[in-house]
Design a protein around this motif. Sequence first.
Motif, mmCIF file in Angstrom:
data_model
loop_
_atom_site.group_PDB
_atom_site.id
_atom_site.type_symbol
_atom_site.label_atom_id
_atom_site.label_comp_id
_atom_site.label_asym_id
_atom_site.label_seq_id
_atom_site.Cartn_x
_atom_site.Cartn_y
_atom_site.Cartn_z
ATOM 1 N N PRO A 9 0.790 -1.226 0.000
ATOM 2 C CA PRO A 9 0.000 0.000 0.000
ATOM 3 C C PRO A 9 0.830 1.288 0.000
ATOM 4 C CG PRO A 9 -0.243 -1.174 2.087
ATOM 5 C CD PRO A 9 0.547 -2.051 1.179
ATOM 6 N N ARG A 10 2.112 1.198 0.309
ATOM 7 C CA ARG A 10 2.975 2.383 0.298
ATOM 8 C C ARG A 10 3.544 2.674 -1.090
ATOM 9 N NH1 ARG A 10 7.283 2.335 4.747
ATOM 10 N NH2 ARG A 10 7.353 4.508 4.102
ATOM 11 N N CYS A 11 3.327 1.768 -2.038
ATOM 12 C CA CYS A 11 3.878 1.900 -3.389
ATOM 13 C C CYS A 11 2.820 2.487 -4.325
ATOM 14 C CB CYS A 11 4.321 0.533 -3.891
ATOM 15 S SG CYS A 11 4.751 0.475 -5.631
ATOM 16 N N GLN A 22 -10.030 -2.499 -9.653
ATOM 17 C CA GLN A 22 -11.348 -2.102 -9.167
ATOM 18 C C GLN A 22 -12.151 -1.402 -10.262
ATOM 19 O OE1 GLN A 22 -9.927 0.090 -5.772
ATOM 20 N NE2 GLN A 22 -9.999 -1.715 -4.433
ATOM 21 N N ALA A 23 -11.484 -0.579 -11.068
ATOM 22 C CA ALA A 23 -12.161 0.115 -12.170
ATOM 23 C C ALA A 23 -12.652 -0.867 -13.230
ATOM 24 C CB ALA A 23 -11.216 1.142 -12.808
ATOM 25 N N GLN A 24 -11.979 -2.014 -13.323
ATOM 26 C CA GLN A 24 -12.387 -3.061 -14.268
ATOM 27 C C GLN A 24 -13.482 -3.952 -13.674
ATOM 28 O OE1 GLN A 24 -11.057 -3.679 -17.513
ATOM 29 N NE2 GLN A 24 -10.250 -1.628 -17.189
ATOM 30 N N GLY A 25 -13.902 -3.640 -12.451
ATOM 31 C CA GLY A 25 -14.930 -4.435 -11.788
ATOM 32 C C GLY A 25 -14.401 -5.726 -11.184
ATOM 33 N N VAL A 26 -13.095 -5.799 -11.000
ATOM 34 C CA VAL A 26 -12.468 -7.000 -10.455
ATOM 35 C C VAL A 26 -12.304 -6.848 -8.953
ATOM 36 C CG1 VAL A 26 -10.377 -8.416 -10.441
ATOM 37 C CG2 VAL A 26 -11.235 -7.477 -12.595
ATOM 38 N N GLU A 27 -12.840 -7.815 -8.225
ATOM 39 C CA GLU A 27 -12.668 -7.842 -6.779
ATOM 40 C C GLU A 27 -11.524 -8.808 -6.486
ATOM 41 O OE1 GLU A 27 -15.393 -8.928 -3.004
ATOM 42 O OE2 GLU A 27 -16.338 -7.744 -4.597
ATOM 43 N N ALA A 28 -10.355 -8.258 -6.243
ATOM 44 C CA ALA A 28 -9.155 -9.063 -6.065
ATOM 45 C C ALA A 28 -8.905 -9.386 -4.601
ATOM 46 C CB ALA A 28 -7.949 -8.335 -6.637
ATOM 47 N N GLU A 29 -8.296 -10.538 -4.382
ATOM 48 C CA GLU A 29 -7.778 -10.878 -3.059
ATOM 49 C C GLU A 29 -6.483 -10.087 -2.900
ATOM 50 O OE1 GLU A 29 -5.765 -14.651 -0.706
ATOM 51 O OE2 GLU A 29 -6.787 -15.006 -2.598
ATOM 52 N N VAL A 30 -6.431 -9.223 -1.908
ATOM 53 C CA VAL A 30 -5.267 -8.368 -1.694
ATOM 54 C C VAL A 30 -4.356 -9.016 -0.663
ATOM 55 C CG1 VAL A 30 -4.463 -6.090 -0.960
ATOM 56 C CG2 VAL A 30 -6.595 -6.301 -2.264
ATOM 57 N N ILE A 31 -3.128 -9.277 -1.090
ATOM 58 C CA ILE A 31 -2.131 -9.874 -0.195
ATOM 59 C C ILE A 31 -1.039 -8.837 0.030
ATOM 60 C CG2 ILE A 31 -0.431 -11.718 0.099
ATOM 61 C CD1 ILE A 31 -2.240 -13.315 -1.940
ATOM 62 N N GLU A 32 -0.984 -8.325 1.247
ATOM 63 C CA GLU A 32 0.090 -7.394 1.587
ATOM 64 C C GLU A 32 1.328 -8.241 1.869
ATOM 65 O OE1 GLU A 32 -0.627 -4.105 4.216
ATOM 66 O OE2 GLU A 32 -2.744 -4.046 3.649
ATOM 67 N N TYR A 33 2.122 -8.430 0.828
ATOM 68 C CA TYR A 33 3.198 -9.420 0.874
ATOM 69 C C TYR A 33 4.322 -9.071 1.844
ATOM 70 C CZ TYR A 33 5.975 -6.354 -2.052
ATOM 71 O OH TYR A 33 6.681 -5.291 -2.517
ATOM 72 N N LEU A 34 4.411 -7.820 2.289
ATOM 73 C CA LEU A 34 5.421 -7.500 3.299
ATOM 74 C C LEU A 34 4.994 -8.031 4.669
ATOM 75 C CD1 LEU A 34 6.455 -3.873 2.288
ATOM 76 C CD2 LEU A 34 7.672 -6.011 1.840
ATOM 77 N N LYS A 35 3.675 -8.101 4.893
ATOM 78 C CA LYS A 35 3.140 -8.649 6.142
ATOM 79 C C LYS A 35 2.972 -10.162 6.056
ATOM 80 C CE LYS A 35 0.437 -4.549 7.367
ATOM 81 N NZ LYS A 35 -0.921 -4.027 7.557
ATOM 82 N N THR A 36 2.578 -10.642 4.878
ATOM 83 C CA THR A 36 2.332 -12.064 4.644
ATOM 84 C C THR A 36 3.086 -12.489 3.394
ATOM 85 O OG1 THR A 36 0.099 -11.677 5.506
ATOM 86 C CG2 THR A 36 0.494 -13.793 4.445
ATOM 87 N N PRO A 37 4.403 -12.706 3.516
ATOM 88 C CA PRO A 37 5.180 -13.049 2.317
ATOM 89 C C PRO A 37 4.829 -14.437 1.778
ATOM 90 C CG PRO A 37 6.598 -12.903 4.271
ATOM 91 C CD PRO A 37 5.206 -12.615 4.710
ATOM 92 N N PRO A 38 4.961 -14.614 0.471
ATOM 93 C CA PRO A 38 4.735 -15.948 -0.091
ATOM 94 C C PRO A 38 5.841 -16.889 0.364
ATOM 95 C CG PRO A 38 5.633 -14.475 -1.761
ATOM 96 C CD PRO A 38 5.372 -13.644 -0.538
ATOM 97 N N GLY A 39 5.501 -18.161 0.478
ATOM 98 C CA GLY A 39 6.507 -19.170 0.791
ATOM 99 C C GLY A 39 7.320 -19.484 -0.461
#
Length: 115
Positions: A9-11, A22-39
């Motif tokens: 969110p800081r970028c 959101q403008a395209q009507g897409v409801e995305a799953e938001v993953i704040e990867y700095l808080k929850t990094p991928p394995g």
Amino acid sequence: MRVKIYHNPRCGKSRQTLQLLQAQGVEAEVIEYLKTPPGAEELDDILQKLGMEPRDLMRKKEAVYKTSGLDDKALGRQALINGMVNNPVLIERPIVIANGKAAIGRPPEAILTIL
């Protein structure tokens, strides 16, 4: 359609990409990867979907890139993936996953090709 965005969110580019979804009507799953990094396995899957090697996805200007020794050209794929897992700030952002594909939102419009 299931869509994920690996978001900081800081970028500014990451925020613009989320707004574009959101403008395209897409409801995305938001993953704040700095808080929850991928394995490591998830990051490897993302790299395959992007068609990239680990070093191509790394933010090489971050100080931790050099201080952690990740600038060593001899490091293999798994070591670089582990480096990003342990230092998620190194992962280029934002990454959008949709329809079994992935794109980096730089520029944000680049993600439209996978929707």
